[in-house]
Design a protein around this motif. Sequence first.
Motif, PDB file in Angstrom:
ATOM      1  N   GLN A   1       0.849  -1.187   0.000  1.00 23.52           N
ATOM      2  CA  GLN A   1       0.000   0.000   0.000  1.00 23.52           C
ATOM      3  C   GLN A   1       0.885   1.238   0.000  1.00 23.52           C
ATOM      4  O   GLN A   1       1.619   1.490   0.934  1.00 23.52           O
ATOM      5  N   GLN A   3       1.811   5.007   0.381  1.00 19.65           N
ATOM      6  CA  GLN A   3       1.340   6.138   1.175  1.00 19.65           C
ATOM      7  C   GLN A   3       2.097   7.391   0.768  1.00 19.65           C
ATOM      8  O   GLN A   3       3.282   7.333   0.436  1.00 19.65           O
ATOM      9  N   THR A 104      -3.446   7.087  -6.009  1.00 17.36           N
ATOM     10  CA  THR A 104      -3.413   7.124  -4.548  1.00 17.36           C
ATOM     11  C   THR A 104      -3.021   8.529  -4.130  1.00 17.36           C
ATOM     12  O   THR A 104      -2.107   9.118  -4.722  1.00 17.36           O
TER      13      THR A 104
END
Length: 115
Positions: A1, A3, A104
């Motif tokens: 993931q 970030q 993202t």
Amino acid sequence: QVQLTESGGGLVQAGGSLRLSCLVSGDIFSSDAMTWYRQAPGKQREMVATSRSGGSIYYGDFVKGRFTISRDNDKNMVYLQMNSLTPEDTAVYYCGVIFGLKATWGQGTQVTVSS
């Protein structure tokens, strides 16, 4: 993931400059693009600057040569140098990374330009 963490926002007088930074917890070299968007109160989010992996760079029409996007792939950092700021640049600025069709985003950093 992946970030993303933005920093560098704040309060500045009209005509001043700010440099926003975005640290990505992943390899931005393999991304398709890095981008900065902004959203002012009551307005839609708009593209500020985009740096594509092939080297192409795009800016929103309102930038008019005042902003510069850059990236340091070794440090997984993306920057937005903003000069000649006006009160109309007041917004939350978001950094984004794009892999294929997936974007993202970071949590955003507030930029406030006083007149």
